[in-house]
Design a protein around this motif. Structure first.
Motif, mmCIF file in Angstrom:
data_model
loop_
_atom_site.group_PDB
_atom_site.id
_atom_site.type_symbol
_atom_site.label_atom_id
_atom_site.label_comp_id
_atom_site.label_asym_id
_atom_site.label_seq_id
_atom_site.Cartn_x
_atom_site.Cartn_y
_atom_site.Cartn_z
ATOM 1 N N HIS A 467 0.816 -1.315 0.113
ATOM 2 C CA HIS A 467 0.278 0.156 0.134
ATOM 3 C C HIS A 467 0.934 0.953 -0.061
ATOM 4 C CE1 HIS A 467 -3.141 2.763 0.920
ATOM 5 N NE2 HIS A 467 -3.936 2.159 0.583
ATOM 6 N N ASP A 468 0.623 2.082 -0.874
ATOM 7 C CA ASP A 468 1.457 3.541 -1.061
ATOM 8 C C ASP A 468 2.131 4.345 0.108
ATOM 9 O OD1 ASP A 468 1.975 2.517 -4.067
ATOM 10 O OD2 ASP A 468 0.586 3.185 -4.476
ATOM 11 N N GLU A 469 0.007 4.896 0.741
ATOM 12 C CA GLU A 469 -0.211 5.761 1.735
ATOM 13 C C GLU A 469 -0.008 5.001 3.206
ATOM 14 O OE1 GLU A 469 -0.824 8.921 0.997
ATOM 15 O OE2 GLU A 469 -0.400 7.804 -0.804
ATOM 16 N N ILE A 470 0.499 3.713 3.223
ATOM 17 C CA ILE A 470 0.728 3.187 4.572
ATOM 18 C C ILE A 470 1.907 2.230 4.761
ATOM 19 C CG2 ILE A 470 -0.053 1.290 6.480
ATOM 20 C CD1 ILE A 470 -2.370 3.047 5.528
ATOM 21 N N ARG A 471 3.070 2.762 5.927
ATOM 22 C CA ARG A 471 3.986 2.400 6.283
ATOM 23 C C ARG A 471 4.138 0.724 6.710
ATOM 24 N NH1 ARG A 471 4.830 7.224 7.435
ATOM 25 N NH2 ARG A 471 5.680 6.593 9.636
ATOM 26 N N LEU A 472 5.050 0.038 6.640
ATOM 27 C CA LEU A 472 4.895 -0.968 7.871
ATOM 28 C C LEU A 472 6.726 -0.122 8.395
ATOM 29 C CD1 LEU A 472 3.969 -4.062 8.458
ATOM 30 C CD2 LEU A 472 6.292 -4.727 7.110
ATOM 31 N N THR A 473 5.995 -0.965 9.757
ATOM 32 C CA THR A 473 7.024 -0.040 10.987
ATOM 33 C C THR A 473 7.057 -1.689 11.693
ATOM 34 O OG1 THR A 473 5.711 -0.026 12.508
ATOM 35 C CG2 THR A 473 6.052 1.973 10.866
ATOM 36 N N SER A 474 8.611 -2.230 12.297
ATOM 37 C CA SER A 474 9.176 -2.555 12.930
ATOM 38 C C SER A 474 10.513 -2.546 13.959
ATOM 39 C CB SER A 474 9.617 -4.171 12.229
ATOM 40 O OG SER A 474 10.498 -4.692 12.589
ATOM 41 N N VAL A 475 10.264 -2.510 15.168
ATOM 42 C CA VAL A 475 10.740 -2.206 15.913
ATOM 43 C C VAL A 475 11.117 -3.882 18.002
ATOM 44 C CG1 VAL A 475 8.952 -1.423 17.721
ATOM 45 C CG2 VAL A 475 11.534 -0.431 17.553
ATOM 46 N N GLN A 476 12.532 -3.484 17.171
ATOM 47 C CA GLN A 476 12.850 -4.595 19.209
ATOM 48 C C GLN A 476 11.808 -3.840 19.956
ATOM 49 O OE1 GLN A 476 16.788 -5.281 18.775
ATOM 50 N NE2 GLN A 476 16.549 -7.520 19.203
ATOM 51 N N THR A 477 11.634 -5.237 20.940
ATOM 52 C CA THR A 477 11.089 -5.259 21.758
ATOM 53 C C THR A 477 11.674 -5.492 23.715
ATOM 54 O OG1 THR A 477 9.046 -6.517 21.564
ATOM 55 C CG2 THR A 477 8.536 -4.599 20.652
ATOM 56 N N ASP A 478 11.088 -5.146 24.145
ATOM 57 C CA ASP A 478 11.548 -6.235 25.151
ATOM 58 C C ASP A 478 11.026 -7.432 26.225
ATOM 59 O OD1 ASP A 478 13.652 -4.124 26.041
ATOM 60 O OD2 ASP A 478 12.745 -3.498 27.023
ATOM 61 N N SER A 479 9.477 -7.304 24.964
ATOM 62 C CA SER A 479 8.848 -8.149 25.375
ATOM 63 C C SER A 479 9.732 -10.076 24.915
ATOM 64 C CB SER A 479 7.464 -7.884 24.707
ATOM 65 O OG SER A 479 7.681 -8.573 24.073
ATOM 66 N N PHE A 480 8.522 -11.037 25.702
ATOM 67 C CA PHE A 480 9.172 -11.700 24.857
ATOM 68 C C PHE A 480 8.492 -13.280 25.308
ATOM 69 C CE2 PHE A 480 10.344 -11.358 28.953
ATOM 70 C CZ PHE A 480 10.066 -12.678 29.922
ATOM 71 N N TYR A 481 8.730 -14.418 23.837
ATOM 72 C CA TYR A 481 7.485 -15.771 24.522
ATOM 73 C C TYR A 481 8.408 -16.418 25.384
ATOM 74 C CZ TYR A 481 4.705 -14.014 20.738
ATOM 75 O OH TYR A 481 3.650 -13.410 19.424
ATOM 76 N N MET A 482 7.800 -16.645 26.436
ATOM 77 C CA MET A 482 7.866 -17.639 27.190
ATOM 78 C C MET A 482 7.525 -19.369 27.715
ATOM 79 S SD MET A 482 6.879 -15.950 30.485
ATOM 80 C CE MET A 482 8.177 -16.640 31.486
ATOM 81 N N ILE A 483 8.382 -20.120 27.456
ATOM 82 C CA ILE A 483 7.442 -21.266 27.965
ATOM 83 C C ILE A 483 7.499 -22.068 29.976
ATOM 84 C CG2 ILE A 483 7.709 -23.631 28.350
ATOM 85 C CD1 ILE A 483 9.490 -23.572 25.253
ATOM 86 N N GLY A 484 6.251 -21.618 30.106
ATOM 87 C CA GLY A 484 6.709 -21.618 31.760
ATOM 88 C C GLY A 484 6.294 -22.936 32.249
#
Length: 577
Positions: A467-484
């Motif tokens: 899409h020309d009028e929409i930007r995809l953003t991607s940023v590293q986060t502190d959240s994580f997927y965990m196995i408990g």
């Protein structure tokens, strides 16, 4: 490293603790087998949310279950809605293994409430694993009080946790978002300060008369907005926009918020004197004063205000509240916090708790059932807070936040935090709630929203890129997927068993195949416990045991050897209890 080295002595002490725990586990199995001549196959149920709620968690679960089964474990999957999953894990402890996305740590000390035995009977993200280990407790306490060598104390802690494995981290996902081209930002928001950054940034068309339109998805997001509970879905950042803390944190930096000044005393015992800003008021017009601050910390400690023996703490913010040994009123605008021997960097976390209005919440201390107060069951749709926004209209499909004109930060001449320079370019915020990510993506493609806040699944980014009028953003986060792991389970109580289980997920494969590269694998001791490598300040990080297989599939013979070395046996391909 010689045996006189203190780090080696600590590691040896830790190893002896592991050995004792492992022997205890083996002894229990030996007695069980003596009474039961026909040992049965190890059974584990993995709980996570359905794919519609979190596609990534469902994919990790599927990958994990397949590897468990190949290892001879009778592994089954129980999909459960997010609200019920959080209740089972964080409130009831009703699970064997779970896969969830954890919000991440704001500071090293967040590990204290997650793992210390002080919270073994707590609720929320307070030791949901029922983990109790004397050596781990010593390391957790040491990192709080090691003024000159806290990083070494943390290094010993994370190395020990890799050995005992009460949980394990798989990946740190990127926050993937979509933003309208006329909004000059590089990432979509999740936390209050990120929303304030957007609200303070002028668009190409100048300030807007209407609200910032934010897209989110999920079920039950408006059902229960109580700020001190944990058993329901949340819109990330929403409550933080309505309730102000004394201090906010940004990349390790402290930003005074309700506080105009924080004066620290660190000679010997740590303390902080807080001066509140002038002109603070709640959304109902009542003045905010020091009594509200003192009340908040006492109330989180015991929502019954002394009416229940042993107290009944709030499940949310309890860990941060316990950092403060004492909170006292000096005068109507001044509060003193005493933190004992806890270092300043950890103590600051206690100042980030949202402050509650005493006149609203004190009546909710009434005990209405066995070990239950009104405060823990109230829906609280009114949400009388102190933020620059107050709650407007709430429907099943939207939540409106409207300007609170009396807030001190609405005055551009006031001494506002730097993050509010230019605030506000919008007349409010409207959260549009869609049932699934596809509907949310359609909304931004059709121009119905300005940006997304709930992360977009990695496999659904193509329409946005095109899409020309929409930007995809991607940023590293502190959240994580965990196995408990629930250490009350007969096998999961054995740390050697948990450690082998923690190796049965191919983290590199998970990033490339399940996240399309929009994540970082947990491949160091620090990242395995939830601290990203770029957040880890210790000078070294030992080499981790590798995944026993290739391209996501385990090497069955290698895994059998690992379990046999841990004291288990096989029969006809089944791992026996």
């Amino acid at each position: 490293m010689d045996e006189g080295d203190p780090t080696r002595r600590n590691l040896l002490a830790g190893a002896s603790g592991i050995a004792a725990s492992a022997l205890a586990g083996c002894s229990e199995r030996l007695w069980t087998r003596a009474e039961n001549t026909a040992p049965e196959q190890v059974e584990l149920t993995i709980k996570t949310v359905p794919a519609d709620d979190d596609a990534a968690a469902a994919k990790i679960m599927s990958h994990l279950r397949e590897n468990y089964q190949a290892a001879g474990i009778d592994a089954t999957h129980e999909p459960i809605a997010k609200a019920e999953l959080y209740r089972d894990i964080l409130l009831e402890g009703d699970y064997d293994v779970f896969v969830v996305r954890h919000p991440g740590f704001d500071e090293y000390d967040a590990l204290f409430e997650l793992l210390h035995s002080q919270f073994v009977s707590g609720r929320g993200w307070q030791n949901p694993f029922h983990y109790s280990d004397v050596t781990a407790d010593e390391h957790l306490e040491s990192q709080r009080t090691s003024r000159g060598d806290r990083h070494n104390a943390m290094a010993e802690l994370v190395e020990y946790l890799e050995e005992t494995a009460p949980y394990t981290v798989v990946v740190f996902p990127h926050h993937i978002g979509a933003v309208s081209a006329d909004i000059p930002i590089t990432s979509s928001p999740r936390e209050p300060l990120e929303f304030y950054r957007i609200l303070s940034t002028e668009t190409e068309n100048g300030p807007r008369d209407g609200p910032l339109e934010v897209g989110v998805f999920g079920e039950g997001l408006t059902e229960r907005l109580n700020p001190i509970i944990v058993d329901r879905n949340r819109i990330d950042g929403l409550l933080g926009l309505l309730y102000d803390p004394l201090v906010r944190r940004r990349s390790g930096e402290s930003i005074p918020w309700l506080a105009s000044d924080v004066t620290w005393e660190e000679s010997g015992r740590t303390s902080a004197t807080i001066t509140l800003r002038d002109g603070l008021s709640w959304h109902d017009g009542t003045d905010i004063d020091a009594d509200d601050v003192v009340f908040t910390y006492r109330f989180i400690q015991d929502t019954s205000m002394g009416d229940i023996d042993g107290g009944l703490p709030a499940p949310r913010y309890r860990g941060r509240q316990t950092i403060a040994e004492n909170v006292t009123r000096v005068d109507s605008r001044t509060v003193r916090f005493s933190f004992g021997n806890t270092v300043r960097s950890a103590s600051t976390r206690s100042l980030t708790i949202p402050i509650l209005p005493e006149h609203i919440w004190e009546p909710r201390s009434e005990v209405i059932a066995q070990r239950q107060t009104e405060a823990l069951v109230v829906e609280d749709e009114e949400l009388i807070g102190s933020g620059p926004f107050e709650l407007g209209e709430v429907t099943d499909t939207a939540i409106q936040l409207v300007p609170f004109d009396e807030h001190v930060f609405r005055d551009s001449s006031s001494d506002r935090p730097f993050v509010l320079d230019g605030f506000s370019q919008y007349s409010g915020i409207r959260f549009r709630i869609d049932p699934n990510p596809g509907a949310m993506i359609d909304a931004i493609l059709d121009g119905e929203i300005d940006l997304t806040a709930t992360t977009i699944p990695p496999g659904e980014t193509a329409p946005i890129v095109a899409h020309d009028e929409i930007r995809l953003t991607s940023v590293q986060t502190d959240s994580f997927y965990m196995i408990g792991y629930n250490v009350h389970h007969s096998e999961l109580g054995n740390p050697r068993f948990r450690r082998v289980l923690s190796r049965l997920i191919d983290r590199e494969y998970t990033v490339s195949e399940l996240f399309d590269g929009f994540a970082q694998p947990a491949n160091s001791f620090s990242s395995l416990v939830g601290i990203r490598d770029d957040r880890w300040e210790h000078r070294t990080d030992p080499i981790l045991p590798q995944f026993p297989g290739t391209d996501g599939e385990i090497d069955v013979e290698q895994v059998r050897t690992l379990f046999e070395d841990a004291g288990y046996q096989y029969e006809n391909g089944s791992l026996l209890e």
